[in-house]
Every structure is written in C-alpha cells, then in structure tokens.
Design a protein around this motif. Structure first.
Motif, mmCIF file in Angstrom:
data_model
loop_
_atom_site.group_PDB
_atom_site.id
_atom_site.type_symbol
_atom_site.label_atom_id
_atom_site.label_comp_id
_atom_site.label_asym_id
_atom_site.label_seq_id
_atom_site.Cartn_x
_atom_site.Cartn_y
_atom_site.Cartn_z
ATOM 1 N N GLY A 24 46.641 -124.747 18.011
ATOM 2 C CA GLY A 24 47.536 -124.720 19.164
ATOM 3 C C GLY A 24 47.284 -125.870 20.113
ATOM 4 O O GLY A 24 48.223 -126.507 20.618
ATOM 5 N N GLY A 40 52.801 -119.991 17.966
ATOM 6 C CA GLY A 40 52.077 -118.736 18.035
ATOM 7 C C GLY A 40 52.656 -117.698 17.093
ATOM 8 O O GLY A 40 51.915 -116.978 16.408
ATOM 9 N N GLY A 79 48.766 -119.574 21.007
ATOM 10 C CA GLY A 79 49.509 -119.748 22.247
ATOM 11 C C GLY A 79 48.636 -120.176 23.407
ATOM 12 O O GLY A 79 49.002 -121.084 24.173
ATOM 13 N N LEU A 105 48.636 -123.806 25.570
ATOM 14 C CA LEU A 105 48.854 -123.884 27.020
ATOM 15 C C LEU A 105 47.893 -124.844 27.712
ATOM 16 O O LEU A 105 48.164 -125.289 28.825
ATOM 17 C CB LEU A 105 48.723 -122.491 27.641
ATOM 18 N N ALA A 153 48.356 -115.079 16.947
ATOM 19 C CA ALA A 153 49.442 -115.579 17.802
ATOM 20 C C ALA A 153 48.932 -115.887 19.201
ATOM 21 O O ALA A 153 49.272 -116.921 19.802
ATOM 22 C CB ALA A 153 50.568 -114.550 17.860
ATOM 23 N N LEU A 212 56.249 -125.037 26.044
ATOM 24 C CA LEU A 212 56.408 -123.593 25.860
ATOM 25 C C LEU A 212 56.999 -123.273 24.493
ATOM 26 O O LEU A 212 56.639 -122.264 23.867
ATOM 27 C CB LEU A 212 57.307 -123.021 26.967
ATOM 28 N N ALA A 236 54.252 -123.462 21.993
ATOM 29 C CA ALA A 236 53.322 -122.347 22.174
ATOM 30 C C ALA A 236 53.898 -121.060 21.580
ATOM 31 O O ALA A 236 53.204 -120.312 20.876
ATOM 32 C CB ALA A 236 53.007 -122.156 23.655
ATOM 33 N N LEU A 237 55.187 -120.811 21.831
ATOM 34 C CA LEU A 237 55.810 -119.579 21.346
ATOM 35 C C LEU A 237 56.089 -119.639 19.846
ATOM 36 O O LEU A 237 55.744 -118.715 19.099
ATOM 37 C CB LEU A 237 57.107 -119.324 22.119
#
Length: 232
Positions: free
Chosen positions: A29, A62, A160, A164, A156, A55, A58-59
């Motif tokens: 990530g 994830g 994520g 971040l 996940a 984002l 990340a989503l």
C-alpha cells in the motif's frame, strides 16, 4: 491456517506468519500510493487530484489485497480440512497401517524401531488424529486457526493504512516540499515495516530493508520522472 505449535514462551508461528503477511500488504500500500502521488505531483497535479487518486488507490488496492488474502486463506482452510478428513477416514479404516506409518516416521527421525513404536503407540492412544496430522503434515489441531475472513479484512486494512501514509504527507506538506518529504517519510516507513517483517521471519533485516526500500524508492523516482515529463 494451522502451523506447528511453538514451544512455551515462543510466539506462535501462525501469528508470526499472519503478522508478516499483513506487514507485506502494508508495504504494498505504501509503495503503490507513493508511486501514484509522486507521479501526479511530478505532473503538477493539484490537491484535489492528489486526494482523489490517493484515496482511489487506498480503496481499490485495499479491496484487491483483502480479496487476495481472503481467497488464499480460504483455499488453505479447504486444503487443511480435506487433510483432516482424509486422515480421520484412514484411521477409521486402517488403524494398524496408520500406526505403522507413524512408527516409520519416527524411525526416519532417528529413533530406534522399538522406541519409535512405543512413541507412536502412546501418541496414538492419546490422540491418533492429532499425532498423524502433526507428524505427516506439520499441522497442530490445538493451534488456533485464523479465519479466512479475518485475513481478508486485515489485508484490506493493512494495504489501506499503508497507502494513507504517502497521501497524508503529500496533502499536509508545503507544495514546494511535497515530493522530497514524501520520499523521506516513505523510506522511513518502509524501513520500519520491513524490519519488523524480517524479524518475524527470522531473516536478514539489512537485506529485507535494502530490497524493500530499493523497490519503494525506485517506484517513486520512476513515476515522478514520468509525471515530470508528461507535465512539462
């Protein structure tokens, strides 16, 4: 997943394996998001573009990491359940053959035929299924099994949260310092996670850190360079 039980006072191999897998997903990530935001910053992307892209990785990343972790754990669960049922059936149908097989295993480990037979007989009398699974397949029924859904959710979350880190630095840092600050923070974060992961696997920390940091740094430099070329 079940593994051989650890000795008293030693961390469970299953937990160590599980933690290492989550740290690797966090590294993924960090590196994926760092590459994306560095590339966008190199191309001159603004705050909104950086936020949306960060984002999104990340989503989406994830979800992909969690799905992969769940699928892998579920397949492992199914395989281990099949092994357990097969051993249970064989013990019910041919207990003498299974005892002879267990005896042979301990003979190969260095016990004399007589002692191997005694050990196999005592273990079989205590818990024949557990004895066969541990000796033949390295599985310990007493070891707590990590549910597949938990591995998926944790995978996940790890990806994520890792993603971040570079996104937060990129958003909070002054525009003129975004790229170098993100680079430094990502290198530090990867050093920490790679160190912990290497220690959980009893592997070389310097080699693990060097590999992980090289991949992360190379990814950021490559995407920043491409972004700069596109934005120029």
């Amino acid at each position: 997943m079940r593994r051989m039980a650890a000795d008293d006072g030693v961390e469970s191999p299953t937990r160590r394996w599980w933690l290492r897998a989550r740290l690797i997903e966090a590294n993924d990530g960090i590196i994926a998001a760092a590459g994306v935001v560095e590339g966008i910053a190199g191309a001159g992307g603004g705050d909104e573009t950086l936020l949306v892209a960060g984002l999104a990785i990340a989503l989406a990343g994830g979800a992909a990491a969690g799905g992969a972790a769940y699928a892998e754990a579920a397949v492992e669960e199914d395989a281990e359940d099949a092994l357990v049922e097969d051993e249970r059936r064989r013990l019910a149908e041919a207990p003498d053959e299974e005892l002879a097989e267990l005896t042979a295993i301990y003979e190969r480990k260095g016990l004399s035929p007589r002692l191997a037979r005694e050990v196999a007989t005592e273990l079989t009398a205590h818990d024949a299924l557990a004895a066969q699974l541990e000796a033949e397949h390295g599985l310990d029924l007493a070891e707590e099994e990590v549910p597949a859904w938990r591995s998926g959710f944790a995978g996940a979350l790890a990806f994520g949260l890792g993603a971040l880190i570079p996104l937060a630095v990129m958003e909070l840092a002054p525009p003129s310092a975004r790229v170098p600050m993100t680079f430094v923070v990502v290198v530090v974060a990867l050093t920490i996670t790679a160190t912990i992961a290497a220690r959980t696997a009893d592997s070389s920390v310097p080699r693990a850190v060097a590999r992980t940091v090289a991949i992360g740094a190379g990814t950021m430099l490559a995407t920043w360079a491409v972004g700069t070329l596109i934005g120029s």
